[in-house]
Design an enzyme around this catalytic site. Structure first.
Site, short mmCIF file in Angstrom:
data_model
loop_
_atom_site.label_atom_id
_atom_site.label_comp_id
_atom_site.label_asym_id
_atom_site.label_seq_id
_atom_site.Cartn_x
_atom_site.Cartn_y
_atom_site.Cartn_z
N MET A 30 4.54 -1.73 1.78
CA MET A 30 5.31 -0.55 1.37
C MET A 30 6.79 -0.79 1.70
O MET A 30 7.56 0.16 1.85
CB MET A 30 4.79 0.70 2.06
N HIS A 37 5.11 -8.19 8.72
CA HIS A 37 4.90 -8.52 7.31
C HIS A 37 5.21 -10.01 7.08
O HIS A 37 4.50 -10.68 6.34
CB HIS A 37 5.84 -7.72 6.41
N GLU A 151 -3.96 -6.48 11.20
CA GLU A 151 -4.97 -5.81 12.03
C GLU A 151 -4.41 -4.57 12.73
O GLU A 151 -5.16 -3.84 13.35
CB GLU A 151 -5.52 -6.79 13.08
N SER A 189 6.99 -0.37 10.69
CA SER A 189 8.18 0.13 9.99
C SER A 189 8.64 1.43 10.62
O SER A 189 9.82 1.78 10.57
CB SER A 189 7.86 0.36 8.52
O1 PAF Z 1 -0.52 -1.08 4.99
C1 PAF Z 1 0.27 -0.69 4.11
O2 PAF Z 1 1.48 -0.93 4.16
C2 PAF Z 1 -0.27 0.11 2.93
O3 PAF Z 1 -1.28 0.96 3.32
C3 PAF Z 1 -0.71 -0.78 1.74
C4 PAF Z 1 -1.89 -1.66 2.12
C5 PAF Z 1 0.45 -1.63 1.28
C6 PAF Z 1 -1.15 0.11 0.58
O4 PAF Z 1 -0.11 0.93 0.13
#
Ligand code: PAF
Length: 279
Positions: A30, A37, A151, A189
């Site tokens: 997101m 990430h 996780e 985030s």
């Molecule tokens: O973990 C996230 O950032 C969100 O739940 C995902 C998997 C991108 C789905 O919108």
């Protein structure tokens, strides 16, 4: 690296990869990207010929309008990081591209087999419907060989595993470990919304979880649960929403510590943080 906004352009790229039998990794995000990430993206780049990253703040998984509005968004900054990591394509659609007006109402129905009846599922009704709705759409569009998930959102990960099984989606789900700051704080985030003082306070959450590991030899599951809740609530500025020790696969209450995970949600001031620890 290319930024793609439409489903048609995305499908063209996917089909071009499939034609020459390139393996595809997908990292759904997101945005508001951080080192957590980045660790998923690095794995995907290492494992696959081509990596797609989706950046989409999915409205149907927010049950709190204010949370959706306040969610940090900065595509330029995210794109720079993704390019430096060797990503091939960023898919950054609008909500209208992903959903019909009916779908926006999140009427999506999925049999979670009880996985949504605990923890986050109780406090964020409808949240996982929105997650399954968007991730299943992304899997259908990108047809990845592998999908990468952290996780930290452990319940989400368990639900994604069930989703691909129930929907027979031919993708390998790669579970990626929590990335922490040197202080122990799990990267999120939402940490961007913490003041410096709140961040300092939030560090206690992971420390208490780590300490609770020492207790598993001498105490029962219930005793450790109560101990963690008490220790966190003792700290000014922290308030536990739930802490549950559950089985790592079924997410049902654990009877002992074998194959158990403790999942916690804590309010640090106004910011809702989650973390977990495997026993
Ligand atoms: O973990 C996230 O950032 C969100 O739940 C995902 C998997 C991108 C789905 O919108």
């Amino acid at each position: 690296m290319e930024i793609i906004k439409s489903k048609e352009a995305l499908r063209q790229k996917v089909e071009a990869c499939k034609q020459v039998k390139k393996t595809i990794g997908l990292v759904p995000t997101m945005g508001a990207l951080h080192e957590g990430h980045a660790s998923l993206v690095r794995r995907s780049v290492a494992d696959n010929d081509v990596t797609f990253v989706s950046v989409f703040v999915n409205p149907t998984q927010f049950n709190n309008k204010e949370d959706l509005e306040k969610y940090p968004r900065d595509l330029d900054r995210d794109a720079k990081l993704l390019e430096s990591l060797g990503v091939d394509y960023v898919f950054a659609p609008s909500a209208e591209t992903m959903y019909t007006p009916e779908e926006m109402q999140s009427t999506f129905n999925f049999d979670f087999g009880g996985l949504d009846q605990v923890m986050e599922g109780i406090y964020r009704p409808g949240h996982f419907n929105g997650v399954v709705q968007i991730v299943s759409k992304l899997f259908r569009l990108v047809e990845p060989d592998r999908g990468y998930f952290g996780e930290k959102d452990y319940q989400q990960l368990a639900i994604i595993h069930r989703m691909v099984e129930v929907m027979s989606i031919p993708v390998q789900i790669v579970d990626c470990e929590i990335v922490r700051e040197p202080s122990g704080l799990a990267l999120s985030s939402r940490n961007e919304r913490l003041s410096a003082a709140e961040k300092q306070t939030a560090v206690n959450i992971s420390h208490i979880l780590f300490e609770s590991r020492q207790l598993r030899e001498s105490q029962t599951v219930g005793q450790v649960e109560s101990w963690v809740i008490e220790q966190v609530n003792r700290i000014d500025g922290l308030r536990v929403e739930y802490f549950e020790i559950v089985d790592q696969t079924t997410l049902q209450p654990a009877v002992d510590f074998s194959h158990a995970i403790g999942c916690i949600t804590v309010y640090c001031g106004p910011v809702r943080l989650i973390d977990n620890i495997k026993y």
